[in-house]
Design a protein around this motif. Sequence first.
Motif, PDB file in Angstrom:
ATOM      1  N   ARG A 229       6.254   1.301  11.492  1.00 48.36           N
ATOM      2  CA  ARG A 229       6.869   0.463  10.448  1.00 48.36           C
ATOM      3  C   ARG A 229       6.307   0.769   9.057  1.00 48.36           C
ATOM      4  O   ARG A 229       5.945  -0.137   8.303  1.00 48.36           O
ATOM      5  CB  ARG A 229       6.760  -1.013  10.807  1.00 48.36           C
ATOM      6  CG  ARG A 229       7.446  -1.317  12.156  1.00 48.36           C
ATOM      7  CD  ARG A 229       7.486  -2.778  12.511  1.00 48.36           C
ATOM      8  NE  ARG A 229       8.028  -3.660  11.501  1.00 48.36           N
ATOM      9  CZ  ARG A 229       9.330  -3.899  11.295  1.00 48.36           C
ATOM     10  NH1 ARG A 229      10.222  -3.308  12.020  1.00 48.36           N
ATOM     11  NH2 ARG A 229       9.712  -4.748  10.361  1.00 48.36           N
ATOM     12  N   ILE A 230       6.217   2.059   8.751  1.00 45.87           N
ATOM     13  CA  ILE A 230       5.798   2.523   7.432  1.00 45.87           C
ATOM     14  C   ILE A 230       7.056   2.962   6.688  1.00 45.87           C
ATOM     15  O   ILE A 230       7.807   3.810   7.170  1.00 45.87           O
ATOM     16  CB  ILE A 230       4.817   3.712   7.541  1.00 45.87           C
ATOM     17  CG1 ILE A 230       3.540   3.282   8.258  1.00 45.87           C
ATOM     18  CG2 ILE A 230       4.514   4.289   6.165  1.00 45.87           C
ATOM     19  CD1 ILE A 230       2.603   4.425   8.593  1.00 45.87           C
TER      20      ILE A 230
ATOM     21  N   VAL B 119       0.862  -1.179   0.000  1.00 46.00           N
ATOM     22  CA  VAL B 119       0.000   0.000   0.000  1.00 46.00           C
ATOM     23  C   VAL B 119       0.901   1.233   0.000  1.00 46.00           C
ATOM     24  O   VAL B 119       1.728   1.402   0.890  1.00 46.00           O
ATOM     25  CB  VAL B 119      -0.906   0.037   1.247  1.00 46.00           C
ATOM     26  CG1 VAL B 119      -1.880   1.197   1.167  1.00 46.00           C
ATOM     27  CG2 VAL B 119      -1.633  -1.288   1.434  1.00 46.00           C
ATOM     28  N   VAL B 120       0.737   2.086  -1.031  1.00 51.22           N
ATOM     29  CA  VAL B 120       1.595   3.269  -1.146  1.00 51.22           C
ATOM     30  C   VAL B 120       0.747   4.531  -1.228  1.00 51.22           C
ATOM     31  O   VAL B 120      -0.178   4.617  -2.037  1.00 51.22           O
ATOM     32  CB  VAL B 120       2.520   3.181  -2.388  1.00 51.22           C
ATOM     33  CG1 VAL B 120       3.429   4.403  -2.471  1.00 51.22           C
ATOM     34  CG2 VAL B 120       3.340   1.904  -2.379  1.00 51.22           C
ATOM     35  N   GLU B 121       1.086   5.491  -0.385  1.00 54.89           N
ATOM     36  CA  GLU B 121       0.500   6.839  -0.424  1.00 54.89           C
ATOM     37  C   GLU B 121       1.525   7.727  -1.119  1.00 54.89           C
ATOM     38  O   GLU B 121       2.707   7.717  -0.765  1.00 54.89           O
ATOM     39  CB  GLU B 121       0.239   7.329   1.003  1.00 54.89           C
ATOM     40  CG  GLU B 121      -0.387   8.684   1.097  1.00 54.89           C
ATOM     41  CD  GLU B 121      -1.882   8.669   0.810  1.00 54.89           C
ATOM     42  OE1 GLU B 121      -2.437   9.752   0.628  1.00 54.89           O
ATOM     43  OE2 GLU B 121      -2.505   7.589   0.774  1.00 54.89           O
TER      44      GLU B 121
ATOM     45  N   ILE C  71       0.150  -6.551   5.446  1.00 55.45           N
ATOM     46  CA  ILE C  71       0.124  -5.205   4.875  1.00 55.45           C
ATOM     47  C   ILE C  71       1.537  -4.621   4.915  1.00 55.45           C
ATOM     48  O   ILE C  71       2.183  -4.616   5.966  1.00 55.45           O
ATOM     49  CB  ILE C  71      -0.845  -4.285   5.645  1.00 55.45           C
ATOM     50  CG1 ILE C  71      -2.243  -4.909   5.745  1.00 55.45           C
ATOM     51  CG2 ILE C  71      -0.877  -2.884   5.037  1.00 55.45           C
ATOM     52  CD1 ILE C  71      -3.020  -4.969   4.463  1.00 55.45           C
ATOM     53  N   MET C  72       2.008  -4.127   3.770  1.00 54.92           N
ATOM     54  CA  MET C  72       3.328  -3.506   3.670  1.00 54.92           C
ATOM     55  C   MET C  72       3.133  -2.054   3.239  1.00 54.92           C
ATOM     56  O   MET C  72       3.021  -1.769   2.045  1.00 54.92           O
ATOM     57  CB  MET C  72       4.196  -4.274   2.681  1.00 54.92           C
ATOM     58  CG  MET C  72       4.359  -5.741   3.070  1.00 54.92           C
ATOM     59  SD  MET C  72       5.425  -6.644   1.963  1.00 54.92           S
ATOM     60  CE  MET C  72       6.991  -5.890   2.344  1.00 54.92           C
ATOM     61  N   PRO C  73       3.084  -1.118   4.200  1.00 47.91           N
ATOM     62  CA  PRO C  73       2.772   0.275   3.889  1.00 47.91           C
ATOM     63  C   PRO C  73       4.013   1.109   3.574  1.00 47.91           C
ATOM     64  O   PRO C  73       5.103   0.868   4.095  1.00 47.91           O
ATOM     65  CB  PRO C  73       2.111   0.767   5.170  1.00 47.91           C
ATOM     66  CG  PRO C  73       2.761  -0.028   6.248  1.00 47.91           C
ATOM     67  CD  PRO C  73       3.077  -1.373   5.635  1.00 47.91           C
ATOM     68  N   MET C  74       3.804   2.135   2.721  1.00 50.32           N
ATOM     69  CA  MET C  74       4.885   3.043   2.362  1.00 50.32           C
ATOM     70  C   MET C  74       4.299   4.384   1.961  1.00 50.32           C
ATOM     71  O   MET C  74       3.218   4.446   1.390  1.00 50.32           O
ATOM     72  CB  MET C  74       5.677   2.469   1.193  1.00 50.32           C
ATOM     73  CG  MET C  74       6.813   3.347   0.762  1.00 50.32           C
ATOM     74  SD  MET C  74       7.626   2.651  -0.675  1.00 50.32           S
ATOM     75  CE  MET C  74       8.629   4.024  -1.114  1.00 50.32           C
ATOM     76  N   VAL C  75       5.048   5.460   2.250  1.00 52.13           N
ATOM     77  CA  VAL C  75       4.662   6.797   1.813  1.00 52.13           C
ATOM     78  C   VAL C  75       5.809   7.369   0.981  1.00 52.13           C
ATOM     79  O   VAL C  75       6.957   7.389   1.426  1.00 52.13           O
ATOM     80  CB  VAL C  75       4.368   7.737   3.005  1.00 52.13           C
ATOM     81  CG1 VAL C  75       4.006   9.138   2.511  1.00 52.13           C
ATOM     82  CG2 VAL C  75       3.246   7.178   3.872  1.00 52.13           C
ATOM     83  N   LEU C  76       5.481   7.817  -0.221  1.00 47.95           N
ATOM     84  CA  LEU C  76       6.422   8.515  -1.086  1.00 47.95           C
ATOM     85  C   LEU C  76       6.050   9.990  -1.056  1.00 47.95           C
ATOM     86  O   LEU C  76       4.940  10.356  -1.432  1.00 47.95           O
ATOM     87  CB  LEU C  76       6.334   7.991  -2.524  1.00 47.95           C
ATOM     88  CG  LEU C  76       7.041   8.805  -3.600  1.00 47.95           C
ATOM     89  CD1 LEU C  76       8.546   8.848  -3.369  1.00 47.95           C
ATOM     90  CD2 LEU C  76       6.725   8.263  -4.984  1.00 47.95           C
TER      91      LEU C  76
END
Length: 85
Positions: free
Chosen positions: A75-76, A19-21, A53-58
């Motif tokens: 852990r984002i 999941v990427v924001e 769930i593997m979250p990330m924000v760019l």
Amino acid sequence: GRKMEVDLLAASKDNRLIVVEVKKTKIKTGLKIIEDFLEKLDLLKTMHPDKTIMPMVLSLGGFTEEAVRVCQEKRIGTAEEIKLW
């Protein structure tokens, strides 16, 4: 209820949900955006209890110190650029 949008959602064969924001602004991403993202993650965990769930924000504008701290605690993953090869 409130409308929620996810910028990138990818499922893998081994039950992971990436999941990427994405924030394409020049200003730093702050705590409010991270808190909103955490709400989305909670909903996704409820909808997909069998997935990891593997979250990330760019954020092309970077992050505030507070936002980085919360991302580390929760852990984002974070990134501030996209490298093209």
